[in-house]
Scaffold this motif. Structure first.
Motif, mmCIF file in Angstrom:
data_model
loop_
_atom_site.group_PDB
_atom_site.id
_atom_site.type_symbol
_atom_site.label_atom_id
_atom_site.label_comp_id
_atom_site.label_asym_id
_atom_site.label_seq_id
_atom_site.Cartn_x
_atom_site.Cartn_y
_atom_site.Cartn_z
ATOM 1 N N GLU A 163 -4.904 0.917 9.408
ATOM 2 C CA GLU A 163 -5.642 -0.237 9.482
ATOM 3 C C GLU A 163 -5.646 -0.806 8.094
ATOM 4 O OE1 GLU A 163 -8.521 3.121 8.927
ATOM 5 O OE2 GLU A 163 -6.758 2.783 10.219
ATOM 6 N N ILE A 164 -5.435 -0.224 7.168
ATOM 7 C CA ILE A 164 -5.396 -0.531 5.804
ATOM 8 C C ILE A 164 -3.884 -1.228 5.377
ATOM 9 C CG2 ILE A 164 -5.316 0.131 3.291
ATOM 10 C CD1 ILE A 164 -7.895 1.406 3.763
ATOM 11 N N LYS B 191 -0.271 -7.931 5.861
ATOM 12 C CA LYS B 191 0.168 -8.880 6.380
ATOM 13 C C LYS B 191 -0.438 -10.139 5.861
ATOM 14 C CE LYS B 191 1.065 -6.419 10.727
ATOM 15 N NZ LYS B 191 0.228 -5.895 11.904
ATOM 16 N N ASN B 192 -1.642 -10.217 5.493
ATOM 17 C CA ASN B 192 -2.214 -11.572 4.719
ATOM 18 C C ASN B 192 -2.753 -10.869 3.512
ATOM 19 O OD1 ASN B 192 -3.234 -13.836 4.165
ATOM 20 N ND2 ASN B 192 -4.419 -14.248 6.134
ATOM 21 N N LEU B 193 -2.155 -11.206 2.297
ATOM 22 C CA LEU B 193 -2.873 -10.541 1.173
ATOM 23 C C LEU B 193 -4.064 -11.454 0.484
ATOM 24 C CD1 LEU B 193 0.290 -8.936 -0.437
ATOM 25 C CD2 LEU B 193 -1.652 -7.630 0.618
ATOM 26 N N MET C 84 -8.500 -0.951 -1.983
ATOM 27 C CA MET C 84 -8.293 -1.020 -3.288
ATOM 28 C C MET C 84 -7.548 0.258 -3.721
ATOM 29 S SD MET C 84 -8.390 -4.072 -3.712
ATOM 30 C CE MET C 84 -8.241 -4.307 -5.652
ATOM 31 N N GLN C 85 -7.980 1.492 -3.358
ATOM 32 C CA GLN C 85 -7.769 2.727 -3.737
ATOM 33 C C GLN C 85 -6.181 3.168 -3.264
ATOM 34 O OE1 GLN C 85 -10.353 5.737 -2.421
ATOM 35 N NE2 GLN C 85 -10.057 5.147 -0.253
ATOM 36 N N TYR C 86 -5.556 2.339 -2.349
ATOM 37 C CA TYR C 86 -4.376 2.664 -1.768
ATOM 38 C C TYR C 86 -3.090 1.878 -2.182
ATOM 39 C CZ TYR C 86 -6.793 5.973 1.590
ATOM 40 O OH TYR C 86 -7.338 6.780 2.111
ATOM 41 N N ILE C 87 -3.614 1.022 -3.143
ATOM 42 C CA ILE C 87 -2.622 0.117 -3.515
ATOM 43 C C ILE C 87 -1.432 0.669 -4.586
ATOM 44 C CG2 ILE C 87 -2.154 -1.991 -5.121
ATOM 45 C CD1 ILE C 87 -4.619 -3.074 -4.383
ATOM 46 N N ASN C 88 -0.167 0.450 -4.142
ATOM 47 C CA ASN C 88 0.918 0.966 -4.804
ATOM 48 C C ASN C 88 0.884 0.277 -6.347
ATOM 49 O OD1 ASN C 88 2.620 2.712 -3.947
ATOM 50 N ND2 ASN C 88 3.838 1.299 -2.446
ATOM 51 N N PHE D 275 0.882 -1.190 0.007
ATOM 52 C CA PHE D 275 -0.033 0.045 -0.027
ATOM 53 C C PHE D 275 0.813 1.328 -0.075
ATOM 54 C CE2 PHE D 275 -2.751 -3.242 2.078
ATOM 55 C CZ PHE D 275 -3.657 -3.111 1.193
ATOM 56 N N ARG D 276 0.477 2.193 -0.598
ATOM 57 C CA ARG D 276 1.026 3.627 -0.644
ATOM 58 C C ARG D 276 1.136 4.191 0.950
ATOM 59 N NH1 ARG D 276 -3.460 5.728 -4.020
ATOM 60 N NH2 ARG D 276 -3.899 6.948 -2.330
#
Length: 179
Positions: A139-140, A145-147, A159-163, A132-133
């Motif tokens: 919390e996001i 830790k467990n994708l 989903m909006q914070y995914i790198n 994540f960014r």
């Protein structure tokens, strides 16, 4: 109106060479007042932008012949000027004049000023470490830790914070080549 010329110009305007000429005009200030003769170019195939080139090489020829444009009155009907039609014809005439002038200069063995422009496309997030960014709430970030467990309702927001890869294009070098 010369429909044959317009048809040939429209076909040319969709080519890689036409985009390369525009690319040179935008990135090489020394091209002003010259015809641009593209000798080689390669676009970034994966880019949706037609002006993303790995490289463009070619020559600049001084403009010896100048285009003769029709009068604007030829494109005025009932007091309404057909701006699009006029400028399309002007571009077609300019294109045709450029090719004639370049060919005449080549036949006289005029040496052009050679140029080379190189560009690069890269993922600006390539060195980001986390899933994540950095601006994602804690919390996001904990979801990383467990994708494999996507049952947490936070995943809708996460989903909006995914790198994700973010590709950037830049011209690295635009230069004239010494003779």
């Amino acid at each position: 109106m010369d429909n044959t010329l317009l048809k040939r110009y429209r076909e040319y305007a969709r080519t890689e060479e036409a985009y390369a000429v525009l690319f040179v005009k935008q990135n090489l200030p020394q091209s002003k007042g010259h015809w641009i003769d593209i000798s080689n170019c390669r676009r970034y195939e994966m880019s949706s932008d037609n002006l993303h080139f790995r490289f463009v090489t070619g020559g600049l020829y001084k403009r010896k012949i100048h285009p003769q444009y029709p009068p604007k009155s030829s494109y005025t009907t009932n007091g309404k000027f057909d701006e699009r039609g006029y400028y399309l014809m002007a571009r077609a005439i300019t294109w045709e004049t450029a090719h004639k002038d370049i060919e005449q200069q080549k036949s006289k063995r005029v040496k052009p000023v050679k140029f080379e422009i190189t560009g690069v496309s890269y993922d600006k997030n390539k060195d980001k470490k986390g899933y994540f960014r950095d601006d994602a709430p804690e919390e996001i970030k904990a979801l990383a830790k467990n994708l494999n467990d996507r049952t947490n309702p936070l995943w809708d927001r996460a989903m909006q914070y995914i790198n994700e890869p973010e590709f950037v294009y830049e011209v690295r070098q635009a230069r004239l080549i010494e003779r």
